[in-house]
Design an enzyme around this catalytic site. Structure first.
Site, PDB file in Angstrom:
ATOM      1  N   SER A  94       0.809  -1.217   0.000  1.00  0.00           N
ATOM      2  CA  SER A  94       0.000   0.000   0.000  1.00  0.00           C
ATOM      3  C   SER A  94       0.846   1.271   0.000  1.00  0.00           C
ATOM      4  CB  SER A  94      -0.951  -0.049   1.185  1.00  0.00           C
ATOM      5  OG  SER A  94      -2.095   0.695   0.863  1.00  0.00           O
TER       6      SER A  94
ATOM      7  N   LYS B  50       4.206   2.075  -2.339  1.00  0.00           N
ATOM      8  CA  LYS B  50       4.602   3.259  -3.119  1.00  0.00           C
ATOM      9  C   LYS B  50       6.077   3.543  -2.806  1.00  0.00           C
ATOM     10  CE  LYS B  50       0.071   5.330  -1.804  1.00  0.00           C
ATOM     11  NZ  LYS B  50      -0.932   4.647  -2.545  1.00  0.00           N
TER      12      LYS B  50
ATOM     13  N   HIS C  12      -7.900  -5.351   0.433  1.00  0.00           N
ATOM     14  CA  HIS C  12      -6.611  -4.716   0.682  1.00  0.00           C
ATOM     15  C   HIS C  12      -5.893  -5.396   1.852  1.00  0.00           C
ATOM     16  CE1 HIS C  12      -4.090  -1.328  -0.111  1.00  0.00           C
ATOM     17  NE2 HIS C  12      -4.182  -0.825   1.105  1.00  0.00           N
TER      18      HIS C  12
HETATM   19  C1  GCU Z   1      -5.338   4.909   1.879  1.00  0.00           C
HETATM   20  C2  GCU Z   1      -4.788   5.659   0.679  1.00  0.00           C
HETATM   21  C3  GCU Z   1      -3.978   4.765  -0.245  1.00  0.00           C
HETATM   22  C4  GCU Z   1      -2.987   3.951   0.540  1.00  0.00           C
HETATM   23  C5  GCU Z   1      -3.694   3.223   1.666  1.00  0.00           C
HETATM   24  C6  GCU Z   1      -2.781   2.437   2.581  1.00  0.00           C
HETATM   25  O1  GCU Z   1      -6.364   4.060   1.493  1.00  0.00           O
HETATM   26  O2  GCU Z   1      -5.858   6.222  -0.013  1.00  0.00           O
HETATM   27  O3  GCU Z   1      -3.291   5.535  -1.202  1.00  0.00           O
HETATM   28  O4  GCU Z   1      -2.313   3.059  -0.306  1.00  0.00           O
HETATM   29  O5  GCU Z   1      -4.334   4.168   2.495  1.00  0.00           O
HETATM   30  O6  GCU Z   1      -1.624   2.754   2.726  1.00  0.00           O
HETATM   31  O7  GCU Z   1      -3.274   1.486   3.204  1.00  0.00           O
END
Ligand code: GCU
Length: 419
Positions: A258, A262, A399
């Site tokens: 997540s 990135k 997720h």
């Molecule tokens: C939020 C955010 C995402 C990110 C996520 C996470 O949902 O919008 O961009 O990847 O958090 O880190 O779990």
């Protein structure tokens, strides 16, 4: 009428401005019927046709672009950084592994910014390859091992956190996402650090993270922002591993889930010492193509998490579908090193299909460099990994990081990192 006309004029001006910013008016790449800017055309319109051109011209041009417009600048390796191994236990995880814990003092001062590395090394392997990744909830969250130091850093309000500090109730809460025994049994060491040690995940004006050490990289459009700081922290873990004889520092994969996915991608893109990169549901600002506008967009990410990307990135809010760049260009910076991008079907915020096309968009660079890129030509069915030098899978569910994901990553690592 007037306001409609005004609105149209503004939109056209904006569009022109975006293309001018890129200096790249015509070169496009098609993915699944969507047009994205061509990764193999220089900003001046020159087509990139050789590996040498890619390495010496286009890749540096893209790195410069992403540092200026999206992730911000990062400092190099701190000259004064020191390491202190404060734990070394050879009978961890039922005797399978040696557990080490190391504090990294970024400026060599014990009262300065610092991070704690939790490292497990398989006992039956000499010079082990490793997987490094940041964790969401503190080192103590990745396993119930009571000897893992309880993090004393700042925490967001979640289960087990009191007054922004972790309590014993957070031990092992993320163990499901960190199957340490499985990873160790496969012959890999694992190193992890709490993201908040490097930069607490809130908009604090960059006072509490490592940015405080670099005032010259603040208050500017291309400021050293949080995702870049996390990526920088991943490189600092590798700096330590390079000093640890139990690890083969030439075979250290970088992993992230997540927001930390990135960071893993950006670390892999900018630090060529990582020979393999794994992005688990990294979404917007990770593998997702912004040109696919469903799922998280730039406006949302910059509003909800204003500290993640640099100030310059905010000018792209609302322009997702007409951006002069996209994330396939960022992923291609990893080429020809292997990269695995994975999605989950119900993770609509990340937009699984757009993550696939983000990976596929990097394929021309991998092919130019003489590798097989990503074999799939359409978005694969569930649980059907497509594995080339770029790999991708989408699994059912939401997720998360599951054993299924890890099994694919470890097989991928075996393919490219095992001797
Ligand atoms: C939020 C955010 C995402 C990110 C996520 C996470 O949902 O919008 O961009 O990847 O958090 O880190 O779990």
């Amino acid at each position: 009428m007037i306001s409609k006309k005004y609105h149209r004029t503004c939109s056209i001006t904006l569009l022109l401005l975006v293309f001018l910013l890129a200096g790249n008016v015509s070169a496009q790449q098609m993915v699944n019927g969507i047009t994205i800017p061509d990764v193999l055309t220089m900003n001046n319109g020159t087509k990139v046709t050789t590996a040498k051109q890619w390495k010496t011209q286009r890749r540096p041009e893209l790195i410069k672009f992403f540092k200026k417009e999206m992730y911000g600048q990062s400092p190099g390796k701190p000259a004064d950084m020191t390491f202190k191994v404060f734990d070394n236990e050879s009978k961890a995880l039922n005797g399978k592994a040696t557990r080490k814990q190391i504090t990294v003092y970024f400026n060599g001062k014990e009262d300065g910014p610092q991070m704690d590395i939790l490292l497990y090394i398989p006992n039956n392997i000499k010079h082990a390859p490793a997987i490094v990744g940041l964790n969401f909830d503190g080192n103590q969250s990745v396993n119930l091992d009571p000897a893992i130091k309880m993090s004393t850093s700042w925490f967001d309000k979640t289960k087990g956190v009191v007054n922004n500090r972790a309590t014993e109730a957070t031990r092992g809460i993320d163990a499901g996402q960190w199957p340490l025994a499985m990873i160790i049994d496969k012959g890999y060491a694992v190193a992890t650090v709490y993201r908040g040690d490097i930069d607490p995940d809130f908009d604090d004006g960059f006072k509490n993270g490592v940015q405080a050490l670099y005032p010259e990289l603040q208050n500017r459009g291309d400021n050293f922002a949080t995702v870049a700081a996390w990526a920088w922290g991943l490189s600092r873990i590798l700096d330590y591993l390079e000093t640890d004889k139990a690890i083969d520092a030439k075979r250290v994969a970088v992993f992230g889930f997540s927001r930390l996915g990135k960071a893993a991608l950006w670390a892999g893109a900018t630090d060529e010492r990582f020979p393999l990169v794994i992005s688990n549901e990294s979404g917007a600002g990770g593998a997702k193509l912004f040109h696919y506008t469903s799922g998280e967009r730039i406006t949302r990410i910059c509003s909800k998490f204003p500290h993640w990307f640099c100030g310059n990135f905010k000018k792209y809010m609302g322009l997702d579908s007409i951006l002069p760049f996209d994330q396939h260009m960022m992923i291609s910076l990893i080429a020809p090193r292997p990269v695995y991008v994975a999605s989950a079907k119900d993770d609509t915020n990340s937009n699984p299909e757009a993550e696939f096309w983000g990976a596929k968009g990097a394929d021309p660079v991998y092919r130019l460099l003489g590798t097989n890129g990503l074999p799939a030509t359409t978005w694969p069915a569930l649980n059907t990994p497509s594995v080339g030098r770029i790999a991708y899978h989408v699994r059912p569910g939401g997720h998360n990081v599951t054993d299924y994901d890890w099994i694919q990553y470890l097989n991928f690592a075996d393919k490219y990192l095992k001797k």
